[in-house]
Scaffold this active site. Structure first.
Site, PDB file in Angstrom:
ATOM      1  N   LYS A  23       1.001  -1.209   0.095  1.00  0.00           N
ATOM      2  CA  LYS A  23      -0.225  -0.018   0.083  1.00  0.00           C
ATOM      3  C   LYS A  23       0.889   1.279  -0.067  1.00  0.00           C
ATOM      4  O   LYS A  23       0.679   2.153  -0.764  1.00  0.00           O
ATOM      5  CB  LYS A  23      -1.204  -0.027   1.068  1.00  0.00           C
ATOM      6  CG  LYS A  23      -2.145  -0.918   0.933  1.00  0.00           C
ATOM      7  CD  LYS A  23      -2.857  -1.269   2.184  1.00  0.00           C
ATOM      8  CE  LYS A  23      -3.743  -2.217   2.079  1.00  0.00           C
ATOM      9  NZ  LYS A  23      -4.896  -2.825   3.182  1.00  0.00           N
ATOM     10  N   ASP A  54     -11.356   2.373   3.310  1.00  0.00           N
ATOM     11  CA  ASP A  54     -11.561   0.949   3.183  1.00  0.00           C
ATOM     12  C   ASP A  54     -13.077   0.561   2.934  1.00  0.00           C
ATOM     13  O   ASP A  54     -13.327  -0.455   2.465  1.00  0.00           O
ATOM     14  CB  ASP A  54     -11.045   0.157   4.471  1.00  0.00           C
ATOM     15  CG  ASP A  54      -9.853  -0.354   4.258  1.00  0.00           C
ATOM     16  OD1 ASP A  54      -9.624  -0.740   3.086  1.00  0.00           O
ATOM     17  OD2 ASP A  54      -9.145  -0.575   5.439  1.00  0.00           O
ATOM     18  N   GLN A 107      -5.172  -1.736   9.460  1.00  0.00           N
ATOM     19  CA  GLN A 107      -4.885  -3.016   8.607  1.00  0.00           C
ATOM     20  C   GLN A 107      -5.426  -4.175   9.516  1.00  0.00           C
ATOM     21  O   GLN A 107      -5.239  -4.214  10.889  1.00  0.00           O
ATOM     22  CB  GLN A 107      -3.486  -3.478   8.500  1.00  0.00           C
ATOM     23  CG  GLN A 107      -3.172  -4.534   7.548  1.00  0.00           C
ATOM     24  CD  GLN A 107      -3.590  -4.479   6.175  1.00  0.00           C
ATOM     25  OE1 GLN A 107      -3.960  -3.513   5.468  1.00  0.00           O
ATOM     26  NE2 GLN A 107      -4.036  -5.703   5.675  1.00  0.00           N
TER      27      GLN A 107
HETATM   28  N1  GUN Z   1      -6.976  -7.159   5.761  1.00  0.00           N
HETATM   29  C1  GUN Z   1      -7.317  -7.949   4.748  1.00  0.00           C
HETATM   30  N2  GUN Z   1      -7.722  -7.042   3.547  1.00  0.00           N
HETATM   31  C2  GUN Z   1      -7.726  -5.917   4.130  1.00  0.00           C
HETATM   32  C3  GUN Z   1      -8.398  -4.670   3.528  1.00  0.00           C
HETATM   33  O1  GUN Z   1      -8.889  -4.432   2.600  1.00  0.00           O
HETATM   34  N3  GUN Z   1      -8.066  -3.604   4.612  1.00  0.00           N
HETATM   35  C4  GUN Z   1      -7.737  -3.599   5.489  1.00  0.00           C
HETATM   36  N4  GUN Z   1      -7.747  -2.567   6.416  1.00  0.00           N
HETATM   37  N5  GUN Z   1      -7.232  -4.886   6.312  1.00  0.00           N
HETATM   38  C5  GUN Z   1      -7.523  -5.948   5.528  1.00  0.00           C
END
Ligand code: GUN
Length: 292
Positions: free
Chosen positions: A52, A119, A96
């Site tokens: 990211k 998200d 996350q």
């Molecule tokens: N863990 C797995 N996929 C995601 C996601 O799209 N966003 C976040 N914040 N955590 C994750």
């Protein structure tokens, strides 16, 4: 059969985002700024967050990574969320997942200001999405919609079967594929208890598999000429790989692909699109597109 190249599509979209950001900056604007909170040292989460941050660089964004050990208390984490909510320099942020067991994930998600929830996990965004209002749409469903659009795959009036009912993929995907402004399809959601799962799949023009079982979708479950979207990314041990694992999709690609009009590979299909959609949501947040 045409392969849906998520990697190439994501690269194109990131270049489009970067071009827009440079235009904003040239006009005296500020670079979009994404923050990420990472708790603990889960291998998968470390990789996702690293990617990211790299994607932010590729798009010309500013990024901030906030790391905490897994003994952080819920209170401390909520205080951090609150600071990011208040910080006018941060356009959007993510926490996350998964979080350590002693922290209630839902409390944390609900503490995020929905206007910075890139998200799309906050109940306000989920609810607004469900009734077709402007909102942040979570990255995986948005990535799938974008692939269907960019590959000109007809969805309106088509039969779409979604395998899986998770909050992150199956449920939002079903909402979006149903809505007139997005998929406009006839949607069926199947899950581990569905008694007619195979029959439903065989009638589908579009199958979206998000159940996390490697090779679950076999050739006998797919109609000739169908489009198959594979959301599975299960890590299976593989001693021949440097990492010790490889990613396996929910679809038995070798036998399903020849029957399809379009299919996504794993890796290189839906996966690369998700981070790219997070970047798109961050750009929208910076432009205050949804919530003024
Ligand atoms: N863990 C797995 N996929 C995601 C996601 O799209 N966003 C976040 N914040 N955590 C994750």
């Amino acid at each position: 059969m045409e392969l849906i190249d998520g990697k190439a599509t994501a690269a194109t979209i990131k270049a489009e985002i970067k071009a827009e950001v440079e235009q904003i900056v040239a006009q005296g604007g500020r670079r979009p700024h994404l923050a990420a909170i990472l708790v603990g040292h889960d291998g998968g989460s470390e990789t996702y967050v690293k990617n990211k941050v790299l994607a932010c660089e590729a798009c010309g964004f500013q990024s901030t990574l906030l790391r905490f050990e897994d003994d952080i208390t819920e209170e401390e984490l909520l205080a951090c969320v609150s600071q990011l909510n208040e910080n006018p320099e941060i356009d959007g942020f993510i926490v996350q997942l998964p979080l350590p067991r002693h922290i209630n994930e839902q409390h944390v998600i609900e503490a995020i200001d929905y206007r910075k929830d890139v998200d799309g996990f906050h109940p306000i965004n989920v609810g607004r999405m469900a009734i077709g209002l402007p909102c942040f749409i979570s990255a995986t469903p948005l990535g799938i919609l974008t692939l269907l659009q960019r590959y000109h795959i007809p969805t309106s009036g088509k039969k779409c079967v979604i395998l899986g009912r998770s909050n992150i993929v199956g449920k939002p995907m079903a909402q979006l594929m149903t809505q007139k402004q997005y998929g406009d399809a006839t949607v069926t959601v199947c899950h581990s208890r569905s008694q007619t799962l195979k029959e439903e799949c065989r009638e589908a023009d579009i199958v979206i598999a998000a159940i996390g079982q490697p090779g679950f979708v076999t050739a006998d479950m797919v109609k000739e000429g169908a489009t198959v979207i594979d959301v599975g990314t299960t890590r299976v041990p593989d001693a021949t790989r440097k990492t010790g694992f490889r990613l396996s999709g929910d679809v038995l690609f070798e036998e399903v692909a020849p029957k399809c009009s379009h299919i996504t590979p794993v890796p290189g299909g839906v996966g690369p699109m998700t981070i790219c959609m997070l970047m798109l949501n961050t750009l929208s947040a910076a432009k205050k597109e949804f919530y003024k």
